[in-house]
Write a protein that holds these residues in place. Structure first.
Motif, mmCIF file in Angstrom:
data_model
loop_
_atom_site.group_PDB
_atom_site.id
_atom_site.type_symbol
_atom_site.label_atom_id
_atom_site.label_comp_id
_atom_site.label_asym_id
_atom_site.label_seq_id
_atom_site.Cartn_x
_atom_site.Cartn_y
_atom_site.Cartn_z
ATOM 1 N N MET A 1 0.837 -1.204 0.000
ATOM 2 C CA MET A 1 0.000 0.000 0.000
ATOM 3 C C MET A 1 0.872 1.255 0.000
ATOM 4 S SD MET A 1 -2.990 1.250 2.643
ATOM 5 C CE MET A 1 -3.733 -0.357 2.664
ATOM 6 N N ASP A 2 0.521 2.250 -0.801
ATOM 7 C CA ASP A 2 1.354 3.461 -0.807
ATOM 8 C C ASP A 2 0.866 4.475 0.234
ATOM 9 O OD1 ASP A 2 -0.770 4.904 -1.867
ATOM 10 O OD2 ASP A 2 -0.009 4.849 -3.912
ATOM 11 N N ARG A 3 1.708 5.479 0.451
ATOM 12 C CA ARG A 3 1.445 6.467 1.499
ATOM 13 C C ARG A 3 0.103 7.180 1.327
ATOM 14 N NH1 ARG A 3 5.168 11.782 2.793
ATOM 15 N NH2 ARG A 3 6.738 10.204 3.148
ATOM 16 N N GLU A 4 -0.182 7.588 0.092
ATOM 17 C CA GLU A 4 -1.407 8.380 -0.150
ATOM 18 C C GLU A 4 -2.656 7.588 0.205
ATOM 19 O OE1 GLU A 4 -0.875 11.447 -0.395
ATOM 20 O OE2 GLU A 4 1.254 10.996 -0.706
ATOM 21 N N ARG A 5 -2.671 6.332 -0.214
ATOM 22 C CA ARG A 5 -3.843 5.493 0.053
ATOM 23 C C ARG A 5 -3.974 5.245 1.565
ATOM 24 N NH1 ARG A 5 -4.652 -0.128 -1.311
ATOM 25 N NH2 ARG A 5 -6.734 -0.667 -0.522
ATOM 26 N N ALA A 6 -2.862 4.968 2.227
ATOM 27 C CA ALA A 6 -2.890 4.721 3.673
ATOM 28 C C ALA A 6 -3.406 5.957 4.412
ATOM 29 C CB ALA A 6 -1.495 4.336 4.162
ATOM 30 N N LEU A 7 -2.913 7.122 4.024
ATOM 31 C CA LEU A 7 -3.332 8.360 4.691
ATOM 32 C C LEU A 7 -4.824 8.612 4.481
ATOM 33 C CD1 LEU A 7 -0.324 10.773 3.969
ATOM 34 C CD2 LEU A 7 -1.033 9.867 6.203
ATOM 35 N N LYS A 8 -5.295 8.306 3.286
ATOM 36 C CA LYS A 8 -6.710 8.524 2.972
ATOM 37 C C LYS A 8 -7.591 7.636 3.850
ATOM 38 C CE LYS A 8 -9.699 8.990 -1.066
ATOM 39 N NZ LYS A 8 -10.547 7.789 -1.222
ATOM 40 N N ILE A 9 -7.175 6.389 4.009
ATOM 41 C CA ILE A 9 -7.947 5.454 4.857
ATOM 42 C C ILE A 9 -7.990 5.958 6.297
ATOM 43 C CG2 ILE A 9 -7.967 3.130 5.878
ATOM 44 C CD1 ILE A 9 -6.730 2.137 3.199
ATOM 45 N N VAL A 10 -6.799 6.309 6.806
ATOM 46 C CA VAL A 10 -6.680 6.662 8.215
ATOM 47 C C VAL A 10 -7.423 7.962 8.554
ATOM 48 C CG1 VAL A 10 -4.798 7.937 9.307
ATOM 49 C CG2 VAL A 10 -4.774 5.450 9.303
ATOM 50 N N LYS A 11 -7.382 8.902 7.617
ATOM 51 C CA LYS A 11 -7.968 10.222 7.853
ATOM 52 C C LYS A 11 -9.441 10.128 8.247
ATOM 53 C CE LYS A 11 -7.140 14.772 5.850
ATOM 54 N NZ LYS A 11 -8.234 15.696 5.981
ATOM 55 N N GLU A 12 -10.131 9.171 7.651
ATOM 56 C CA GLU A 12 -11.565 9.012 7.934
ATOM 57 C C GLU A 12 -11.846 8.515 9.344
ATOM 58 O OE1 GLU A 12 -13.277 6.601 4.843
ATOM 59 O OE2 GLU A 12 -12.299 7.866 3.325
ATOM 60 N N HIS A 13 -10.800 7.997 9.994
ATOM 61 C CA HIS A 13 -11.002 7.432 11.331
ATOM 62 C C HIS A 13 -10.489 8.328 12.441
ATOM 63 C CE1 HIS A 13 -12.373 3.478 9.956
ATOM 64 N NE2 HIS A 13 -11.620 3.741 8.900
ATOM 65 N N LEU A 14 -9.910 9.477 12.066
ATOM 66 C CA LEU A 14 -9.256 10.324 13.067
ATOM 67 C C LEU A 14 -9.833 11.729 13.078
ATOM 68 C CD1 LEU A 14 -5.519 9.324 12.395
ATOM 69 C CD2 LEU A 14 -7.095 8.328 14.074
ATOM 70 N N THR A 15 -9.644 12.419 14.194
ATOM 71 C CA THR A 15 -9.941 13.851 14.239
ATOM 72 C C THR A 15 -8.808 14.592 13.514
ATOM 73 O OG1 THR A 15 -8.697 14.097 16.279
ATOM 74 C CG2 THR A 15 -11.054 13.639 16.503
ATOM 75 N N GLU A 16 -9.028 15.868 13.236
ATOM 76 C CA GLU A 16 -7.995 16.697 12.603
ATOM 77 C C GLU A 16 -6.721 16.697 13.448
ATOM 78 O OE1 GLU A 16 -8.196 18.137 9.706
ATOM 79 O OE2 GLU A 16 -6.460 19.491 9.746
ATOM 80 N N HIS A 17 -6.888 16.895 14.752
ATOM 81 C CA HIS A 17 -5.746 16.950 15.678
ATOM 82 C C HIS A 17 -4.954 15.638 15.641
ATOM 83 C CE1 HIS A 17 -3.564 18.018 19.365
ATOM 84 N NE2 HIS A 17 -3.794 16.775 19.772
ATOM 85 N N ARG A 18 -5.671 14.537 15.666
ATOM 86 C CA ARG A 18 -5.016 13.224 15.691
ATOM 87 C C ARG A 18 -4.381 12.912 14.345
ATOM 88 N NH1 ARG A 18 -2.982 10.413 19.678
ATOM 89 N NH2 ARG A 18 -4.272 11.962 20.694
ATOM 90 N N TYR A 19 -4.960 13.433 13.268
ATOM 91 C CA TYR A 19 -4.371 13.242 11.942
ATOM 92 C C TYR A 19 -3.044 14.006 11.833
ATOM 93 C CZ TYR A 19 -3.904 12.987 6.876
ATOM 94 O OH TYR A 19 -3.431 12.755 5.607
ATOM 95 N N ILE A 20 -3.019 15.213 12.367
ATOM 96 C CA ILE A 20 -1.772 15.991 12.354
ATOM 97 C C ILE A 20 -0.699 15.288 13.197
ATOM 98 C CG2 ILE A 20 -0.741 18.203 13.091
ATOM 99 C CD1 ILE A 20 -3.498 19.474 12.237
ATOM 100 N N HIS A 21 -1.106 14.758 14.353
ATOM 101 C CA HIS A 21 -0.187 13.950 15.165
ATOM 102 C C HIS A 21 0.360 12.783 14.338
ATOM 103 C CE1 HIS A 21 1.210 11.155 18.279
ATOM 104 N NE2 HIS A 21 0.263 10.296 17.951
ATOM 105 N N THR A 22 -0.516 12.128 13.591
ATOM 106 C CA THR A 22 -0.115 10.973 12.777
ATOM 107 C C THR A 22 0.916 11.374 11.720
ATOM 108 O OG1 THR A 22 -2.178 9.794 13.176
ATOM 109 C CG2 THR A 22 -1.027 9.269 11.130
ATOM 110 N N LEU A 23 0.717 12.532 11.097
ATOM 111 C CA LEU A 23 1.707 13.011 10.114
ATOM 112 C C LEU A 23 3.048 13.278 10.788
ATOM 113 C CD1 LEU A 23 -0.462 15.507 7.991
ATOM 114 C CD2 LEU A 23 0.187 13.155 7.387
ATOM 115 N N GLY A 24 2.999 13.797 12.005
ATOM 116 C CA GLY A 24 4.232 14.027 12.770
ATOM 117 C C GLY A 24 4.937 12.720 13.092
ATOM 118 N N VAL A 25 4.168 11.709 13.487
ATOM 119 C CA VAL A 25 4.752 10.399 13.789
ATOM 120 C C VAL A 25 5.378 9.812 12.517
ATOM 121 C CG1 VAL A 25 4.284 8.040 14.604
ATOM 122 C CG2 VAL A 25 3.160 9.974 15.708
#
Ligand code: DGI
Ligand code: FE
Ligand code: FE
Ligand code: FE
Length: 187
Positions: A1-25
């Motif tokens: 799975m590539d980064r874009e697809r993974a991020l798209k999947i995850v984004k739907e399950h997270l808040t904005e704050h938690r998504y930004i944390h995820t990008l930082g991780v």
């Protein structure tokens, strides 16, 4: 799975704050993978999915623990622990990630695990030191992370255990076992 697809999947399950944390991780995990010699793509995917289950209901997470035969003890130390092992299961089931190392890194990212591999340590540490984190003592852990993966994980664990104790929270035994196992590794 590539980064874009993974991020798209995850984004739907997270808040904005938690998504930004995820990008930082993700960014931090990639740096650590280069520094300490881990597979970049695995580090990226494990980081992107590490908090996948963060917003599942307590009931759903408890059900997964029981149905999947995860340690019953997980249910007795506060619900914050559950999103890591439950997340690994759901990422496999719902997102089709099969790689054992990635799933293991997701499962152990909150408490650590005795005998963690390099990828697991990287995700555990990246979750603690990503640029958005403001814990007391995080800068010291960031400095350690420039040189020594194990010493940085040890300091992160110490800080977390100290924090939990101040709050009169239960310490999950695996968290302490992880601390002991890392200390034995560096001695
Ligand atoms: O999901 P994040 O907030 O990004 O970070 P995380 O997965 O490391 O979860 C942190 C939370 O988990 C924080 O509230 C402290 C808690 N935690 C970590 N280790 C233990 C713990 N809680 C208990 N009760 N016992 C532990 O050993
Ligand atoms: Fe988490
Ligand atoms: Fe953490
Ligand atoms: Fe996290």
């Amino acid at each position: 799975m590539d980064r874009e697809r993974a991020l798209k999947i995850v984004k739907e399950h997270l808040t904005e704050h938690r998504y930004i944390h995820t990008l930082g991780v993700m960014e931090t995990a990639l740096e650590l993978a280069d520094r300490f010699g881990a597979d970049r793509h695995k580090a990226e995917l494990a980081a992107i999915f590490h908090d996948y289950a963060k917003f599942r209901s307590k009931d759903e997470m408890r059900e997964v623990v029981k149905q999947q035969g995860m340690p019953e003890s997980l249910l007795h130390y506060g619900t914050e622990l559950l999103h890591a092992p439950v997340g690994a299961f759901l990422v496999k089931q719902e997102a089709g990630i099969e790689d054992h190392e990635i799933l293991e890194a997701i499962a152990s990212h909150t408490t650590g695990r005795v005998g963690m591999g390099t990828l697991e340590k990287i995700i555990f540490l990246a979750d603690y030191i990503e640029p958005g984190r403001k814990f007391p003592g995080v800068d010291q852990v960031r400095l350690l992370a420039e040189e020594n993966l194990e010493l940085a994980c040890i300091q992160a664990l110490k800080n977390t255990v100290g924090f939990l104790m101040k709050q009169n929270q239960l310490i999950y035994p695996e968290t302490i076992y992880t601390y002991n196992s890392l200390l034995a590794e560096v001695k």
